[in-house]
Design a protein around this motif. Structure first.
Motif, PDB file in Angstrom:
ATOM      1  N   LEU B  46      13.550  45.297  69.968  1.00 34.05           N
ATOM      2  CA  LEU B  46      13.241  45.244  71.394  1.00 34.05           C
ATOM      3  C   LEU B  46      14.198  46.163  72.126  1.00 34.05           C
ATOM      4  CD1 LEU B  46      13.005  41.351  71.813  1.00 34.05           C
ATOM      5  CD2 LEU B  46      11.102  42.967  71.533  1.00 34.05           C
ATOM      6  N   PRO B  77      17.225  27.827  70.417  1.00 34.13           N
ATOM      7  CA  PRO B  77      17.585  27.593  71.814  1.00 34.13           C
ATOM      8  C   PRO B  77      18.514  28.654  72.422  1.00 34.13           C
ATOM      9  CG  PRO B  77      17.732  25.557  70.562  1.00 34.13           C
ATOM     10  CD  PRO B  77      17.386  26.637  69.581  1.00 34.13           C
ATOM     11  N   GLY B  79      19.064  31.662  71.258  1.00 25.27           N
ATOM     12  CA  GLY B  79      18.817  32.963  70.656  1.00 25.27           C
ATOM     13  C   GLY B  79      18.598  34.062  71.680  1.00 25.27           C
ATOM     14  N   GLU B  80      18.814  35.276  71.239  1.00 23.01           N
ATOM     15  CA  GLU B  80      18.587  36.424  72.105  1.00 23.01           C
ATOM     16  C   GLU B  80      17.130  36.887  72.006  1.00 23.01           C
ATOM     17  OE1 GLU B  80      20.569  40.152  70.965  1.00 23.01           O
ATOM     18  OE2 GLU B  80      20.745  40.577  73.113  1.00 23.01           O
ATOM     19  N   VAL B  81      16.620  36.974  70.784  1.00 19.73           N
ATOM     20  CA  VAL B  81      15.304  37.579  70.566  1.00 19.73           C
ATOM     21  C   VAL B  81      14.183  36.539  70.491  1.00 19.73           C
ATOM     22  CG1 VAL B  81      13.938  38.887  68.881  1.00 19.73           C
ATOM     23  CG2 VAL B  81      16.243  39.657  69.490  1.00 19.73           C
ATOM     24  N   PHE B  84      12.506  35.138  73.692  1.00 20.74           N
ATOM     25  CA  PHE B  84      11.696  36.172  74.348  1.00 20.74           C
ATOM     26  C   PHE B  84      10.343  36.306  73.658  1.00 20.74           C
ATOM     27  CE2 PHE B  84      10.242  40.580  74.646  1.00 20.74           C
ATOM     28  CZ  PHE B  84      10.182  40.739  76.026  1.00 20.74           C
ATOM     29  N   ASP B  88       7.998  34.769  76.341  1.00 19.29           N
ATOM     30  CA  ASP B  88       7.796  35.821  77.346  1.00 19.29           C
ATOM     31  C   ASP B  88       6.803  36.911  76.969  1.00 19.29           C
ATOM     32  OD1 ASP B  88       9.746  34.449  78.695  1.00 19.29           O
ATOM     33  OD2 ASP B  88      11.382  35.771  78.063  1.00 19.29           O
ATOM     34  N   LEU B  89       6.839  37.363  75.728  1.00 19.12           N
ATOM     35  CA  LEU B  89       6.029  38.530  75.353  1.00 19.12           C
ATOM     36  C   LEU B  89       4.553  38.273  75.676  1.00 19.12           C
ATOM     37  CD1 LEU B  89       6.716  41.280  73.906  1.00 19.12           C
ATOM     38  CD2 LEU B  89       5.679  40.258  71.868  1.00 19.12           C
ATOM     39  N   GLU B  90       3.914  39.256  76.303  1.00 16.91           N
ATOM     40  CA  GLU B  90       2.523  39.083  76.726  1.00 16.91           C
ATOM     41  C   GLU B  90       1.594  40.010  75.954  1.00 16.91           C
ATOM     42  OE1 GLU B  90       2.508  39.865  80.936  1.00 16.91           O
ATOM     43  OE2 GLU B  90       4.142  38.435  81.256  1.00 16.91           O
TER      44      GLU B  90
END
Ligand SMILES: Cc1cc2nc3c(=O)[nH]c(=O)nc-3n(C[C@H](O)[C@H](O)[C@H](O)COP(=O)(O)OP(=O)(O)OC[C@H]3O[C@@H](n4cnc5c(N)ncnc54)[C@H](O)[C@@H]3O)c2cc1C
Lengths: 193, 241
Positions: B46, B77, B79-81, B84, B88-90
């Protein structure tokens, strides 16, 4: 569109490209963790002439040891900076070894292998390490002893190491035959072949 | 065997399905993708607007020559990736994918041995791919799965695994909460569980174990105690403790 923020930004110049920092110590192995007792442990270096130099566990511990603090970089993209190890430099182990060959294959208990150029494991660049962070090395992380070659991706630092065999060319080891780079320099992102 | 160098591909999200409260299946359309074997993984990268990049590995749930690549991601919980990717990813968004990676933790239909798969949590993803490959190849080699989960709600791909129960049966194991009427109490996998729910050493199985690092360590050690040869056990550790 979703916007990735990213929370682990780090401009530490010691972090190679494509790597992120971890506080834990992840484990990458192809199979089960072998259990080897120090009593049965032995390390050897074999040359083209068939000479075998051997050390028992006690003999290894009797050699001059070094405490080293190094950064380690795993190909699965985590890095850990400033890790502390104790072990014997390969310069010490190679002191009486006579060879004209330029490559070594590291062999491990459990059958794992990895290839390295000889010059990259000499001159203070590689150790047989038996302590991590002041404690005996856990089996999961390669104990009783592992190769430590911190300037290459960490799969080169063979866990459960039992010997080095000189070879006349850079023949691939286990992960190298399974798609990973022959050399594995993290600064050049030599991850995959 | 020499392979072409592994490169980066752009994948755009074409389908996203929630698998559980904390996991989502993501299918990317990846032009140029060379196809993959069951058990292989990708590196997913990303990039933030300031150029910062984060890369993580994810197993591939899909198999074969198709250029649609399915992943299944579980949210950690802090996590960085993973949060997302799960939250979030659409559809229509792009990520970068490098692969297919890994040539050892793979099952090929040519393997003659019976196969035991053992999954902990999201470690089921590459093993699901193996059951899919088994089905696609109409393989007659015995293959079965032991799937260890915290609670029944944590199951990924339950319907699909159940539909395949006549060819690649699944034994379900719960460590925290069991479904109503379940006879075994919730608890960690014991040596007895392993003995009763996996192919014994006498059958010479190839065993694939995948999940959090601690799970893989415990199961692999248990298999050796049961008499399995270390080199018949292939492992993939997802991380954690
Ligand atoms: C070969 C391979 C295949 C993988 N396949 C999948 C997959 O198919 N699906 C999937 O969801 N994940 C998979 N993973 C794990 C994945 O790569 C990431 O580690 C995970 O998504 C966490 O990333 P993050 O950025 O959200 O958390 P980070 O920000 O990297 O870390 C958050 C914290 O969680 C810890 N942590 C990291 N991984 C785990 C874990 N597995 N369990 C518990 N704690 C952990 C870290 O040490 C850290 O403290 C795979 C890992 C590997 C090495």
């Amino acid at each position: 569109m979703a916007i990735f923020g990213g929370r682990r930004r780090n401009d530490n110049p010691n972090l190679p490209p494509g790597q992120h920092l971890t506080e834990s110590f992840p484990v990458l192995s192809a199979g089960p963790t072998p259990s080897i007792s120090a009593d049965d442990w032995e390390f050897s270096i074999r040359t083209e002439g068939g000479d075998i130099h051997r050390w028992s566990w006690q003999e290894l511990l009797a050699l001059p040891a070094e405490d080293v603090t190094v950064d380690i970089h795993c190909v699965t993209s985590w890095s850990k900076l400033g890790t502390g190890w104790r072990g014997v430099s390969l310069d010490t182990l190679f002191a009486d070894v006579d060879t004209g060959l330029d490559y070594v294959m590291a062999h491990s208990y459990g059958g794992y292998t990895t290839n390295l150029p000889l010059e990259e494991v000499l001159e203070g660049r590689a150790w047989i390490a038996y302590e991590y962070d002041g404690e005996p090395l856990d089996p999961e992380h390669g104990g009783p002893a592992r190769l430590l070659v911190p300037h290459l991706y960490f799969w080169k630092s063979a866990k459960w190491v039992r010997g080095l065999v000189m070879q006349d060319d850079d023949y691939p080891g286990f992960w190298e035959e399974n798609g990973y780079h022959l050399h594995g320099d993290p600064w050049r992102e030599e991850r995959y072949a | 065997m020499r392979r072409p160098p592994v490169g980066w591909f752009t994948g755009s999200l074409v389908r996203a399905t929630s698998l559980t409260d904390s996991a989502r299946s993501l299918t990317f359309s990846v032009p140029g993708w060379p196809g993959n074997l069951a058990g292989q993984h990708v590196d997913l990268r990303l990039t933030a607007s300031d150029g910062y990049q984060a890369t993580r590995s994810y197993s591939i749930a899909s198999v074969g020559p198709d250029t649609d690549v399915e992943l299944a991601v579980e949210r950690l919980p802090d996590g960085e990736v993973s949060p997302f990717l799960v939250d979030d990813l659409e559809v229509g968004d792009s990520v970068e994918l490098r692969g297919p990676l890994g040539g050892w933790f793979v099952w090929r239909p040519e393997h003659p041995e019976p196969v035991q798969l053992i999954a902990g949590g999201s470690g089921v993803v590459p093993l699901l791919a193996m059951t899919r490959a088994h089905t696609d190849a109409r393989s007659t080699v015995p293959m079965q799965l032991l799937y260890s989960l915290r609670t029944p709600e944590d199951a990924l791909y339950r319907d699909e695994l159940q539909q395949r129960s006549s060819t690649t049966p699944t034994t379900w194991h719960y460590t925290r909460t069991v479904p109503p009427g379940w006879t075994r109490a919730a608890g960690r996998l014991t040596p007895d569980d392993l003995r009763s729910a996996t192919l014994p050493p006498e059958r010479g199985p190839l065993t694939f174990v995948c999940g959090p690092t601690g799970f893989v360590e415990t199961v692999a050690r248990g298999l050796i105690d049961l008499g399995h040869q270390p080199d018949s056990i292939r492992t993939e550790r997802f991380g954690g403790i």
